[in-house]
Scaffold this active site. Structure first.
Site, PDB file in Angstrom:
ATOM      1  CB  CYS A 119      77.134  65.302  27.705  1.00 45.49           C
ATOM      2  SG  CYS A 119      76.344  64.139  28.835  1.00 45.49           S
ATOM      3  CB  CYS A 120      73.021  68.892  27.377  1.00 46.85           C
ATOM      4  SG  CYS A 120      73.172  69.172  29.020  1.00 46.85           S
ATOM      5  CB  CYS A 204      72.052  63.848  34.744  1.00 52.17           C
ATOM      6  SG  CYS A 204      71.369  63.782  32.978  1.00 52.17           S
ATOM      7  CB  CYS A 234      70.223  71.023  29.384  1.00 45.41           C
ATOM      8  SG  CYS A 234      68.264  70.909  28.960  1.00 45.41           S
TER       9      CYS A 234
HETATM   10 FE1  SF4 Z   1      75.066  65.119  30.056  1.00 47.37          FE
HETATM   11 FE2  SF4 Z   1      72.775  64.807  31.803  1.00 47.37          FE
HETATM   12 FE3  SF4 Z   1      74.965  66.135  32.526  1.00 47.37          FE
HETATM   13 FE4  SF4 Z   1      73.678  66.985  30.349  1.00 47.37          FE
HETATM   14  S1  SF4 Z   1      72.967  66.938  32.479  1.00 47.37           S
HETATM   15  S2  SF4 Z   1      75.871  66.946  30.747  1.00 47.37           S
HETATM   16  S3  SF4 Z   1      73.012  65.159  29.365  1.00 47.37           S
HETATM   17  S4  SF4 Z   1      74.618  63.831  32.250  1.00 47.37           S
END
Ligand code: SF4
Length: 244
Positions: A119-120, A204, A234
């Protein structure tokens, strides 16, 4: 403006430059091929304010993961009004995002470390790579006191992005958290309101949470796993670069 070659950059001299002079050097030599990349941490506020005082045009960009707090979008608007700038937003590639959500769902980051990193990667790392394509000098707010993993970061280093060298500049690397807060208070600089609600870093929604008393600085990130991992990253700053 032609950017400097690696052989034209005197890293040792730059390490010693006062903070504002280092910023000035970057914008004078790299023009619009230099930019402040901020994730709206306190150091980002300081860098934007410092850059504005130089009186030079300067670029600022953020990675808009599309999962930022509403307060983050409000702060971006504040920066734009106060400093008369346009903050550039790099967002996830729509098709890659759509595929990720279709296969794994919106909340895949709860499932495993691998899915959180996926996701990151889609929401942050890949957009950051796109931002770097427009840059030869990337100015960041990283500080040595933010985590064990960052304690030796140089102020100036070369990093590789898609086979290209990019100068990574951390003008405030040697600042303490107290230095940052003092600059913000002394200069009435806009900053993220969640820092007044226990947050130590902003990311996030859901993935960044307030710190509890005594917790290490990165503990508020992805707190549902890797509780003992104090170096949570991240992926954006994993290439820490070598000092030059
Ligand atoms: Fe996804 Fe943002 Fe969480 Fe990373 S920090 S896993 S980009 S929602």
């Amino acid at each position: 403006m032609a950017s400097l070659l690696e052989s034209e950059v005197d890293g040792a001299a730059l390490e010693e430059l006062p903070d504002a002079e280092l910023l000035q050097w970057a914008f004078s030599n790299y023009g619009d091929r230099a930019a402040i990349g901020t994730s709206l941490q306190l150091t980002g506020s300081v860098l934007i304010d410092m850059a504005s005082r130089l009186g030079l045009p300067f670029r600022v960009f953020i990675l808009d993961t599309l999962r930022l707090h509403q307060e983050s979008y409000s702060l971006i608007e504040k920066f734009e009004k106060r400093y008369n700038i346009k903050v550039e937003r790099f967002t996830p590639a729509p098709r890659k995002l759509e595929k990720m959500l279709n296969v794994h769902g919106e909340y895949l980051f709860f499932d495993s470390k691998e899915k959180q990193e996926y996701c990151c990667n889609i929401r942050k790392v890949e957009p950051n790579e796109r931002a770097l394509e427009s840059l030869d000098a990337w100015i960041t707010g990283l500080r040595r006191d933010q985590s064990e993993d960052r304690k030796d970061i140089p102020r100036v280093s070369w990093m590789q992005s898609k086979g290209r060298s990019v100068l990574k500049i951390a003008p405030l690397a040697h600042w303490t958290e107290a230095d940052v807060k003092k600059y913000i208070a002394d200069n009435d600089v806009p900053y993220h309101p969640l820092f007044d609600q226990g947050y130590d870093s902003i990311g996030c929604i859901i993935c960044s949470t307030p710190l509890r008393p005594g917790e290490p600085k990165r503990a508020g990130r992805w707190r549902w796993f890797n509780a003992s991992d104090t170096n949570k990253e991240c992926g954006i700053h994993l290439d820490k670069g070598e000092g030059i």
